[in-house]
Scaffold this active site. Structure first.
Site, PDB file in Angstrom:
ATOM      1  N   ASP A   8       7.484  51.100  19.825  1.00  0.00           N
ATOM      2  CA  ASP A   8       8.640  51.993  19.898  1.00  0.00           C
ATOM      3  C   ASP A   8       8.567  53.111  18.855  1.00  0.00           C
ATOM      4  OD1 ASP A   8       9.184  49.232  20.752  1.00  0.00           O
ATOM      5  OD2 ASP A   8      11.193  49.941  21.225  1.00  0.00           O
ATOM      6  N   GLU A  39      11.587  55.200  24.050  1.00  0.00           N
ATOM      7  CA  GLU A  39      13.031  55.169  24.263  1.00  0.00           C
ATOM      8  C   GLU A  39      13.844  55.488  23.014  1.00  0.00           C
ATOM      9  OE1 GLU A  39      15.478  51.963  24.722  1.00  0.00           O
ATOM     10  OE2 GLU A  39      14.788  51.061  22.866  1.00  0.00           O
ATOM     11  N   ASN A  40      13.200  55.495  21.834  1.00  0.00           N
ATOM     12  CA  ASN A  40      13.889  55.862  20.596  1.00  0.00           C
ATOM     13  C   ASN A  40      13.357  57.162  19.998  1.00  0.00           C
ATOM     14  OD1 ASN A  40      13.629  52.415  19.894  1.00  0.00           O
ATOM     15  ND2 ASN A  40      15.547  53.420  20.402  1.00  0.00           N
ATOM     16  N   ASN A  67      16.501  50.155  26.906  1.00  0.00           N
ATOM     17  CA  ASN A  67      17.952  50.202  27.043  1.00  0.00           C
ATOM     18  C   ASN A  67      18.566  51.529  26.604  1.00  0.00           C
ATOM     19  OD1 ASN A  67      17.094  48.997  24.424  1.00  0.00           O
ATOM     20  ND2 ASN A  67      19.282  49.128  23.944  1.00  0.00           N
ATOM     21  N   HIS A  68      17.805  52.359  25.866  1.00  0.00           N
ATOM     22  CA  HIS A  68      18.312  53.676  25.456  1.00  0.00           C
ATOM     23  C   HIS A  68      17.837  54.793  26.386  1.00  0.00           C
ATOM     24  CE1 HIS A  68      20.242  52.306  21.831  1.00  0.00           C
ATOM     25  NE2 HIS A  68      19.129  51.731  21.398  1.00  0.00           N
ATOM     26  N   HIS A 150      10.926  44.920  27.695  1.00  0.00           N
ATOM     27  CA  HIS A 150      11.835  45.411  26.654  1.00  0.00           C
ATOM     28  C   HIS A 150      12.995  44.424  26.551  1.00  0.00           C
ATOM     29  CE1 HIS A 150      12.819  48.886  24.128  1.00  0.00           C
ATOM     30  NE2 HIS A 150      14.089  48.652  24.412  1.00  0.00           N
TER      31      HIS A 150
END
Length: 265
Positions: A8, A39-40, A67-68, A150
């Site tokens: 990540d 995603e981050n 999830n983001h 994830h």
């Protein structure tokens, strides 16, 4: 066939680390295909099209999410037109984007699948049956299949590794940002690690400023998490896959700090 998977990437610190380190990793490992979890990447929350294009320019071939995924709202405007990014396939069927992509580079093909866990995360379709369905679809194109699971808890990730042993070439866990020491080749030929780790500040809490996180733990009150700007660490794995069967021959962890990197230069 060699695949480099980068954990990540968190905020500008993580992006800067990837830009610095990736040329040397390409020279050392000569990966055919490079995948990263993004995603981050945008201030710790989601990804922008500009950042995705930067990743491609640096040599990353495909991007997985989590999830983001939807935290940068303009992603809804371009996700359906982006063939190299996958979001969790077990999101609702109406969600933009897709959970499976076939990445072609250097004469090789790799299927990348993104799945999200259900334990301590929002309700979502079954990750296990979703993975089975997409692997069956991916095998029509290539025996080389990477699954980014994830998920929050180690037990769910380890269970997924065993569930997909012999079905996927590589199963990597993401989301918890701490590299685990259980990298292995399972009996069926699947390379597995519970969590690849992260690329971002090592001086915060999972890449975020520690004061805000401590405030939440100490008081139970909400606080705004902001990406920490401290010195980075870089976590990734390299998988060596059989060119015909797709079985994994080797899985190697990569763990660098900014200090160690500077000493190497």
């Amino acid at each position: 066939m060699k695949v480099l998977f980068i954990g990540d990437i968190v905020g500008s610190v993580g992006r800067d680390a990837v830009k610095q380190v990736l040329p040397a990793l390409k020279a050392k490992y000569n990966p055919d295909i490079i995948i990263a979890n993004g995603e981050n990447a945008a201030a710790g929350r989601g990804i922008t099209r500009t950042i995705a294009n930067d990743f491609y320019d640096w040599g990353i071939h495909g991007i997985t999410m989590g999830n983001h995924t939807w935290d940068n709202k303009n992603i809804f405007e371009w996700m359906d037109d982006e063939p190299r990014i996958v979001r969790p396939a077990n999101f609702h069927h109406s969600a933009p984007g897709k959970g499976l992509a076939i990445i072609s580079a250097n004469g090789k093909k790799l299927a990348i699948i993104n799945i999200q866990g259900r334990t301590y995360l929002p309700p979502i379709d079954c990750p296990f049956t979703t993975a089975d369905r997409l692997i069956e679809e991916a095998r029509k194109a290539t025996p080389h299949i990477l699954v980014d699971f994830h998920a929050e808890v180690t037990s769910e990730k380890i269970a997924m590794g065993w569930h997909l042993d012999g079905k996927a070439s590589v199963v990597v866990g993401t989301h918890t940002h701490v590299q685990t020491n259980d990298d292995t080749i399972l009996p069926g030929g699947t390379a597995f690690i519970t969590d690849v780790g992260m690329v971002g500040s090592k001086e915060g809490v999972l890449g975020m400023q520690k004061d805000a996180v401590l405030h939440r733990f100490l008081t139970g009150m909400p606080s705004r998490f902001v990406v920490d700007e401290g010195k980075w660490h870089f976590h990734a794995v390299v998988a060596d896959l059989d060119s015909k069967s797709g079985r994994a021959n080797k899985l190697e962890k990569i763990r660098l700090t900014e200090e160690s990197w500077l000493l190497m230069q």
